[in-house]
Design an enzyme around this catalytic site. Structure first.
Site, PDB file in Angstrom:
ATOM      1  N   LEU A 170      75.086  14.405  39.753  1.00 53.57           N
ATOM      2  CA  LEU A 170      75.255  12.952  39.755  1.00 53.57           C
ATOM      3  C   LEU A 170      75.034  12.465  41.182  1.00 53.57           C
ATOM      4  O   LEU A 170      75.293  13.192  42.146  1.00 53.57           O
ATOM      5  CB  LEU A 170      76.672  12.556  39.308  1.00 53.57           C
ATOM      6  CG  LEU A 170      77.106  12.915  37.884  1.00 53.57           C
ATOM      7  CD1 LEU A 170      78.571  12.527  37.682  1.00 53.57           C
ATOM      8  CD2 LEU A 170      76.235  12.227  36.854  1.00 53.57           C
ATOM      9  N   ASP A 171      74.574  11.232  41.314  1.00 55.40           N
ATOM     10  CA  ASP A 171      74.462  10.640  42.648  1.00 55.40           C
ATOM     11  C   ASP A 171      75.839  10.582  43.289  1.00 55.40           C
ATOM     12  O   ASP A 171      76.865  10.487  42.596  1.00 55.40           O
ATOM     13  CB  ASP A 171      73.877   9.229  42.571  1.00 55.40           C
ATOM     14  CG  ASP A 171      72.436   9.215  42.096  1.00 55.40           C
ATOM     15  OD1 ASP A 171      71.789  10.274  42.152  1.00 55.40           O
ATOM     16  OD2 ASP A 171      71.959   8.146  41.676  1.00 55.40           O
ATOM     17  N   ARG A 172      75.845  10.586  44.610  1.00 52.84           N
ATOM     18  CA  ARG A 172      77.106  10.614  45.339  1.00 52.84           C
ATOM     19  C   ARG A 172      78.029   9.461  44.944  1.00 52.84           C
ATOM     20  O   ARG A 172      79.235   9.630  44.788  1.00 52.84           O
ATOM     21  CB  ARG A 172      76.825  10.564  46.840  1.00 52.84           C
ATOM     22  CG  ARG A 172      78.070  10.617  47.709  1.00 52.84           C
ATOM     23  CD  ARG A 172      77.700  10.641  49.180  1.00 52.84           C
ATOM     24  NE  ARG A 172      78.870  10.688  50.041  1.00 52.84           N
ATOM     25  CZ  ARG A 172      78.813  10.752  51.364  1.00 52.84           C
ATOM     26  NH1 ARG A 172      77.639  10.779  51.974  1.00 52.84           N
ATOM     27  NH2 ARG A 172      79.926  10.797  52.080  1.00 52.84           N
TER      28      ARG A 172
END
Length: 411
Positions: A223-225
């Site tokens: 997942l994106d940060r």
């Protein structure tokens, strides 16, 4: 035509979903078109409930967030890692995979640092040339793979005070866990993997959860940060192989929630574009590309408006069919309804954030549905993170509304 109607699912631990409050109105059957050249939002509809598709996880095979029945493994443990140089051809199923993910899929258990090391040193080559870990492969490419080895298991010792805190922090994130699989509720702002200037990330934190045999849990996807929500982790090599294969064959179903600027029209649709990475001095983003552009990959997303707030904001449910980098963020910006708080893709001029809402990415990996490696289905939902829950409360959005994305096609 006979239909299999979905039965109500039990809540997963940490879920805030409740009884549906409404139902989707009857509409036309899903529009089936060829993907090439499609970049407009196409409406989808239909009655609630749908037939089970071959190769797709049944909708109600297992109560959400509960462990499926455990049976003996259907397949043996993966073959040992190669001890000498070998050259393999990229199959049709592996086409368009990144180099690092190709290695993870072929050899579950390889650490992220080991993969980066052999790529950085030029030991892995594609068609005779050096490759970057983020390069994408084509069917038929010849990949030279050097001898590989798993990281040596660390001796079982007592955890330090700092390691014990890390383990406790991970335990608090757990939404579902059994002997093979763990689903974490990743907080917004915590990176999944290491990178430039990052010393704290989920992949590194998992080091404190090695078992008695020295095996450490492995990431299955990312997942994106700044994206919160469901993150799937394999606890064994056997589970890593099965779950990675499920993602590769698109047997996994992911649902995201987002708060976007404006109200998309139509309120239910399909976004189909090509995406390519655009590098600049400070950062990189995914841009809308044309079919045939260098590095361009086809991306498909279904969306549905769940609820609106004064026509200025909309709670949107998203179902990505493909899994491209920043796909949902780039697609919503493409149809002029960027996700609130997105520092990369929010491109609306003279738009002011309503008072009380935090300027943080309003994107949640709400739910994941994937076949369990030993039979049954894992179906887990994550609650709204604190900054999104605050926005829902301020805007009067009801988090237990029926999610119409349930009726979006699976392909």
């Amino acid at each position: 035509m006979s239909r299999r109607v979905k039965r109500p699912l039990a809540k997963s631990r940490g879920s805030d979903s409740g009884r549906p409050k409404g139902a989707l109105s009857k509409g036309a059957r899903p529009k089936r078109t060829r993907p090439e050249g499609r970049d407009a939002a196409e409406r989808f509809g239909g009655e609630r409930g749908q037939a089970v598709r071959p190769g797709r996880p049944p909708r109600a095979a297992t109560p959400r967030g509960t462990a499926p029945s455990i049976e003996p493994p259907a397949k043996p443990e993966p073959a040992p890692l190669p001890t000498k140089v070998q050259t393999v051809a990229v199959s049709a199923d592996e086409a368009n995979m990144r180099v690092d993910r190709f290695l993870e899929a072929r050899f579950p258990g390889l650490s992220f640092s080991h993969i980066q090391r052999i790529v950085r040193k030029g030991e892995l080559r594609v068609n005779g040339k050096r490759a970057d870990s983020k390069d994408r492969l084509d069917e038929g490419d010849k990949v030279r793979i050097p001898p590989l080895k798993l990281d040596a298991p660390k001796a079982t010792t007592h955890l330090s005070e700092a390691e014990a805190r890390t383990r406790d922090e991970l335990r608090k994130m757990v939404l579902f866990e059994d002997a093979d699989v763990m689903v974490l509720n990743k907080p917004a702002g915590l990176a999944v993997q290491g990178g430039s200037g990052l010393s704290r990330h989920i992949d590194g934190m998992l080091e404190v959860m090695r078992d008695a045999k020295g095996q450490r849990p492995r990431l299955v996807h990312r997942l994106d940060r700044e994206t919160a929500g469901c993150l799937l982790v394999a606890k064994t090599r056997f589970a890593a192989t099965a779950l990675t294969g499920a993602f590769r064959h698109r047997s996994a179903r992911k649902i995201y929630w987002a708060l976007v600027a404006g109200v998309p029209k139509p309120k239910q649709g399909r976004i189909s574009t090509y995406l390519a990475k655009e590098e600049n001095e400070e950062d990189s983003i995914m841009r809308i590309a044309a079919h045939g552009d260098e590095g361009a990959s086809h991306a498909v997303t279904y969306y549905a408006v769940v609820e609106t707030s004064a026509q200025k904001l909309a709670w949107v449910s998203l179902k990505p069919v493909t899994g491209r980098t920043h796909q949902l963020r780039a697609h919503m910006a493409h149809i002029n309804h960027a996700i609130v708080g997105d520092p990369k893709y929010f491109n609306k001029e003279n738009w002011q954030l309503p008072g009380g809402l935090q300027k943080r990415l309003h994107l949640l990996a709400r739910r994941i549905v994937i076949p369990h490696p030993r039979g049954g289905v894992i179906d887990v939902s994550a609650p709204l993170p604190p900054h999104m829950l605050q926005s829902w409360n301020l805007l009067g959005l009801e988090a237990d509304r029926f999610d119409p994305i349930e009726n979006a096609p699976e392909e």
